[in-house]
Design a protein around this motif. Structure first.
Motif, PDB file in Angstrom:
ATOM      1  N   THR A 125      -2.448 -18.958  19.457  1.00 27.31           N
ATOM      2  CA  THR A 125      -1.359 -19.130  20.398  1.00 27.31           C
ATOM      3  C   THR A 125      -1.761 -20.257  21.344  1.00 27.31           C
ATOM      4  OG1 THR A 125      -0.620 -16.839  20.288  1.00 27.31           O
ATOM      5  CG2 THR A 125      -0.121 -18.038  22.303  1.00 27.31           C
ATOM      6  N   VAL A 126      -0.902 -21.270  21.478  1.00 31.14           N
ATOM      7  CA  VAL A 126      -1.196 -22.445  22.294  1.00 31.14           C
ATOM      8  C   VAL A 126      -0.267 -22.433  23.495  1.00 31.14           C
ATOM      9  CG1 VAL A 126      -1.335 -24.968  22.335  1.00 31.14           C
ATOM     10  CG2 VAL A 126      -1.871 -23.730  20.227  1.00 31.14           C
ATOM     11  N   THR A 127      -0.844 -22.473  24.684  1.00 31.19           N
ATOM     12  CA  THR A 127      -0.028 -22.438  25.898  1.00 31.19           C
ATOM     13  C   THR A 127       0.078 -23.831  26.506  1.00 31.19           C
ATOM     14  OG1 THR A 127      -1.901 -21.920  27.360  1.00 31.19           O
ATOM     15  CG2 THR A 127      -0.746 -20.060  26.344  1.00 31.19           C
ATOM     16  N   VAL A 128       1.239 -24.102  27.083  1.00 30.90           N
ATOM     17  CA  VAL A 128       1.553 -25.422  27.617  1.00 30.90           C
ATOM     18  C   VAL A 128       2.152 -25.274  28.998  1.00 30.90           C
ATOM     19  CG1 VAL A 128       2.963 -27.504  27.305  1.00 30.90           C
ATOM     20  CG2 VAL A 128       1.968 -26.355  25.303  1.00 30.90           C
ATOM     21  N   SER A 129       1.690 -26.110  29.933  1.00 32.09           N
ATOM     22  CA  SER A 129       2.274 -26.173  31.267  1.00 32.09           C
ATOM     23  C   SER A 129       2.313 -27.624  31.709  1.00 32.09           C
ATOM     24  CB  SER A 129       1.455 -25.340  32.259  1.00 32.09           C
ATOM     25  OG  SER A 129       2.030 -25.398  33.552  1.00 32.09           O
ATOM     26  N   ALA A 130       3.466 -28.071  32.213  1.00 31.03           N
ATOM     27  CA  ALA A 130       3.638 -29.439  32.718  1.00 31.03           C
ATOM     28  C   ALA A 130       3.206 -30.478  31.691  1.00 31.03           C
ATOM     29  CB  ALA A 130       2.867 -29.625  34.015  1.00 31.03           C
ATOM     30  N   GLY A 131       3.523 -30.210  30.428  1.00 30.49           N
ATOM     31  CA  GLY A 131       3.260 -31.174  29.374  1.00 30.49           C
ATOM     32  C   GLY A 131       1.844 -31.218  28.859  1.00 30.49           C
ATOM     33  N   THR A 132       0.980 -30.332  29.361  1.00 32.77           N
ATOM     34  CA  THR A 132      -0.427 -30.322  28.997  1.00 32.77           C
ATOM     35  C   THR A 132      -0.794 -28.999  28.346  1.00 32.77           C
ATOM     36  OG1 THR A 132      -1.008 -31.817  30.813  1.00 32.77           O
ATOM     37  CG2 THR A 132      -2.784 -30.465  29.920  1.00 32.77           C
ATOM     38  N   ILE A 133      -1.639 -29.060  27.325  1.00 31.04           N
ATOM     39  CA  ILE A 133      -2.166 -27.832  26.724  1.00 31.04           C
ATOM     40  C   ILE A 133      -3.099 -27.173  27.736  1.00 31.04           C
ATOM     41  CG2 ILE A 133      -3.562 -26.880  24.850  1.00 31.04           C
ATOM     42  CD1 ILE A 133      -2.730 -29.383  23.194  1.00 31.04           C
ATOM     43  N   LEU A 188      -5.438 -19.727  22.487  1.00 29.59           N
ATOM     44  CA  LEU A 188      -5.781 -18.313  22.608  1.00 29.59           C
ATOM     45  C   LEU A 188      -5.671 -17.609  21.265  1.00 29.59           C
ATOM     46  CD1 LEU A 188      -3.730 -17.665  25.867  1.00 29.59           C
ATOM     47  CD2 LEU A 188      -6.210 -18.014  25.696  1.00 29.59           C
ATOM     48  N   PRO A 189      -6.183 -16.397  21.171  1.00 30.46           N
ATOM     49  CA  PRO A 189      -5.992 -15.624  19.945  1.00 30.46           C
ATOM     50  C   PRO A 189      -4.515 -15.491  19.593  1.00 30.46           C
ATOM     51  CG  PRO A 189      -7.643 -14.593  21.328  1.00 30.46           C
ATOM     52  CD  PRO A 189      -7.035 -15.697  22.142  1.00 30.46           C
ATOM     53  N   TYR A 190      -4.264 -15.303  18.331  1.00 28.20           N
ATOM     54  CA  TYR A 190      -2.894 -15.278  17.811  1.00 28.20           C
ATOM     55  C   TYR A 190      -2.041 -14.216  18.492  1.00 28.20           C
ATOM     56  CZ  TYR A 190       0.901 -14.893  14.388  1.00 28.20           C
ATOM     57  OH  TYR A 190       2.130 -14.855  13.768  1.00 28.20           O
ATOM     58  N   ASP A 191      -2.631 -13.082  18.776  1.00 30.24           N
ATOM     59  CA  ASP A 191      -1.847 -11.961  19.323  1.00 30.24           C
ATOM     60  C   ASP A 191      -1.877 -11.906  20.843  1.00 30.24           C
ATOM     61  OD1 ASP A 191      -4.480 -11.286  19.613  1.00 30.24           O
ATOM     62  OD2 ASP A 191      -4.348  -9.350  18.565  1.00 30.24           O
ATOM     63  N   ALA A 192      -2.241 -13.015  21.507  1.00 25.86           N
ATOM     64  CA  ALA A 192      -2.247 -13.033  22.972  1.00 25.86           C
ATOM     65  C   ALA A 192      -0.849 -12.744  23.515  1.00 25.86           C
ATOM     66  CB  ALA A 192      -2.749 -14.383  23.474  1.00 25.86           C
ATOM     67  N   GLU A 193      -0.802 -12.054  24.640  1.00 25.90           N
ATOM     68  CA  GLU A 193       0.490 -11.694  25.223  1.00 25.90           C
ATOM     69  C   GLU A 193       1.184 -12.936  25.788  1.00 25.90           C
ATOM     70  OE1 GLU A 193       2.309  -8.702  28.666  1.00 25.90           O
ATOM     71  OE2 GLU A 193       0.174  -8.656  28.140  1.00 25.90           O
ATOM     72  N   VAL A 194       2.478 -13.006  25.571  1.00 25.25           N
ATOM     73  CA  VAL A 194       3.271 -14.131  26.055  1.00 25.25           C
ATOM     74  C   VAL A 194       3.877 -13.770  27.405  1.00 25.25           C
ATOM     75  CG1 VAL A 194       5.256 -15.630  25.589  1.00 25.25           C
ATOM     76  CG2 VAL A 194       3.804 -14.839  23.697  1.00 25.25           C
ATOM     77  N   PRO A 195       3.659 -14.584  28.442  1.00 23.53           N
ATOM     78  CA  PRO A 195       4.256 -14.282  29.750  1.00 23.53           C
ATOM     79  C   PRO A 195       5.774 -14.232  29.673  1.00 23.53           C
ATOM     80  CG  PRO A 195       2.610 -16.025  29.936  1.00 23.53           C
ATOM     81  CD  PRO A 195       2.833 -15.806  28.477  1.00 23.53           C
ATOM     82  N   ALA A 196       6.360 -13.398  30.477  1.00 27.84           N
ATOM     83  CA  ALA A 196       7.810 -13.215  30.449  1.00 27.84           C
ATOM     84  C   ALA A 196       8.552 -14.503  30.763  1.00 27.84           C
ATOM     85  CB  ALA A 196       8.202 -12.127  31.449  1.00 27.84           C
ATOM     86  N   ALA A 197       7.954 -15.360  31.590  1.00 28.36           N
ATOM     87  CA  ALA A 197       8.638 -16.588  32.001  1.00 28.36           C
ATOM     88  C   ALA A 197       8.486 -17.723  30.996  1.00 28.36           C
ATOM     89  CB  ALA A 197       8.100 -17.044  33.356  1.00 28.36           C
ATOM     90  N   ALA A 198       7.640 -17.543  29.991  1.00 27.15           N
ATOM     91  CA  ALA A 198       7.382 -18.620  29.034  1.00 27.15           C
ATOM     92  C   ALA A 198       8.318 -18.533  27.834  1.00 27.15           C
ATOM     93  CB  ALA A 198       5.937 -18.558  28.566  1.00 27.15           C
TER      94      ALA A 198
END
Length: 445
Positions: free
Chosen positions: A23-31, A35-45
């Motif tokens: 799981t790849v997280t992105v904020s403001a255009g930057t990685i 994270l591990p595949y089963d990482a929890e996804v924030p509600a706002a993402a």
């Protein structure tokens, strides 16, 4: 992860540590994290789950002729960058010719940047040019942010970009070495070319004989000698002659600061299959024989050749005549480079990780683009989503570059780019494109 705006998930993410479900997280255009595949996804993402498609870093193509301004009937920033986006390329570095004016002064660079600013679908940087009369312009161009300097050792094909003779090469390279810049070189010896048989006409065998391997080998030997003497950084463009590989390997073993690229057409097309009169296959140096191609692949595997770039060099269709001597030389390959290379790489037992290394990681490193070329925290969120097992047959009508002439017409390729992302925004998917979101890049110290 709580501040993530976008989350991309795939069972196959190509990272510097290998391919894994992630799981790849992105904020403001930057990685921000991988994270591990089963990482929890924030509600706002926003979650984009691409399933079993491969998530790979956007490709970085450091050898593209956009020809804009001045020869925009050949190509342009709008069309070239759309074609790149369609092919999973998220960054390109534009060559200083065949535009008018060429990028050989700071003033000319500013003209090109102004033209590109609102047309770039992907990020765009610029090479400067080293000409016989512009040594005084090299440091100002470097300070203005070009990534290095392109030079020819034989005629370029356009009058406004003359080649360097031995004395001029020394003068330019001495200046560039003084600020530890990079000289990138079209290496063919004009004397060896002049001595080769020049028959003209439609026979590909005659054209191949007119651009012999020893023209490349001799020019590369000259370049290595100068780089060694001056402790300069040099890069050999579009290597096609496998005969030069031992010389290159020896120079690198001696510590010469030498890097080398080759191109998809040298790795996937062979002289034996080029039909007479089919100048869509013409490029300089030329596509050579299958045995030569095998050695180029081995050099890539061994690290003697660093990277693979398109040398996208289009023209209008009328310049692709059936006379190989007079037809414009250039292969249009932006949109097809990834599937073309992957198709042949896979057949030869290479992996997508290898392709990413050759076409993204090492090209980013060549240009000093530290935010590009890998899926890891701190890099730009530039991605291509690839279905590596899907196939398609190349139809020129489906290409995005301005003149839809291609040496790959009718070929069946593996690897379909499903979507392309630039700094966390989807810019191309299923033949649809966003408005231009690319930025103009400059070299950073």
């Amino acid at each position: 992860m709580s501040d993530a705006e976008l989350v991309l998930r795939s069972t196959r993410v190509i990272t510097p540590e290998g391919t894994r479900a992630a799981t790849v997280t992105v904020s403001a255009g930057t990685i921000t994290a991988v994270l591990p595949y089963d990482a929890e996804v924030p509600a706002a993402a926003r979650l984009e789950d691409v399933g079993d498609h491969v998530l790979l870093p956007g490709l970085v193509d450091t050898h593209v002729h956009v020809n804009d301004p001045g020869r925009t009937e050949w190509e342009g920033f709008w069309t070239a960058t759309r074609a790149a986006a369609a092919g999973g390329i998220t960054t390109l570095v534009d060559m200083p010719l065949n535009s008018l004016p060429p990028t050989t002064t700071v003033g000319n660079l500013r003209i090109k940047q102004e033209v590109a600013a609102d047309k770039a679908h992907i990020d765009v940087g610029f090479w400067g040019g080293a000409l016989p009369g512009n040594v005084k312009d090299l440091r100002p161009l470097h300070d203005a942010g070009v990534f290095g300097f392109k030079a020819f050792l034989s005629p370029s094909g356009v009058d406004e970009f003359p080649h360097l003779d031995q004395e001029q090469l020394t003068r330019s390279l001495t200046e560039i070495a003084g600020f530890d810049g990079l000289l990138i070189v079209h290496a063919e010896d004009p004397h060896r070319l002049a001595a080769a048989p020049q028959h003209g006409g439609p026979r590909y065998a005659d054209f191949l004989a007119s651009r012999p391997r020893d023209a490349e080998d001799s020019a590369i030997a000259t370049l290595i000698a100068e780089a060694k003497r001056l402790d300069a950084r040099v890069h050999v463009l579009h290597l096609s002659s496998s005969d030069a590989l031992p010389l290159i390997a020896a120079a690198r073993a001696e510590g010469v600061r030498l890097t080398v690229e080759t191109c998809p057409h040298y790795l996937t097309l062979t002289a034996e299959e080029v039909p007479d009169g089919a100048s869509e296959f013409k490029c300089c140096p030329p596509i050579r024989e299958a045995a030569n191609q095998d050695l180029l692949w081995q050099a890539l595997a061994d690290g003697v050749v660093d990277c693979v770039v398109t040398d996208h060099s289009p023209s209008t269709a009328d310049l692709k005549t059936d006379d190989f001597a007079t037809a414009w030389g250039g292969i249009s390959g932006l949109q097809l480079s990834l599937p073309a290379v992957w198709t042949e790489a896979r057949r030869r037992g290479h992996t997508l990780e290898d392709v990413v290394r050759w076409m993204s990681t090492r090209t980013a490193a060549l240009a000093g683009l530290s935010r590009k070329g890998a899926i890891e925290a701190g890099r730009d969120a530039d991605f291509a989503v690839l279905a590596p097992d899907e196939t398609f047959t190349v139809d020129p009508a489906g290409l995005q570059h301005r003149n839809r002439v291609t040496a790959y017409a009718g070929r069946t390729l593996q690897g379909v780019v499903k979507s392309t992302w630039l700094r966390g925004e989807r810019i191309a998917a299923e033949g649809e494109f966003s408005e231009p979101k690319g930025r103009l890049l400059t070299r950073t110290p």
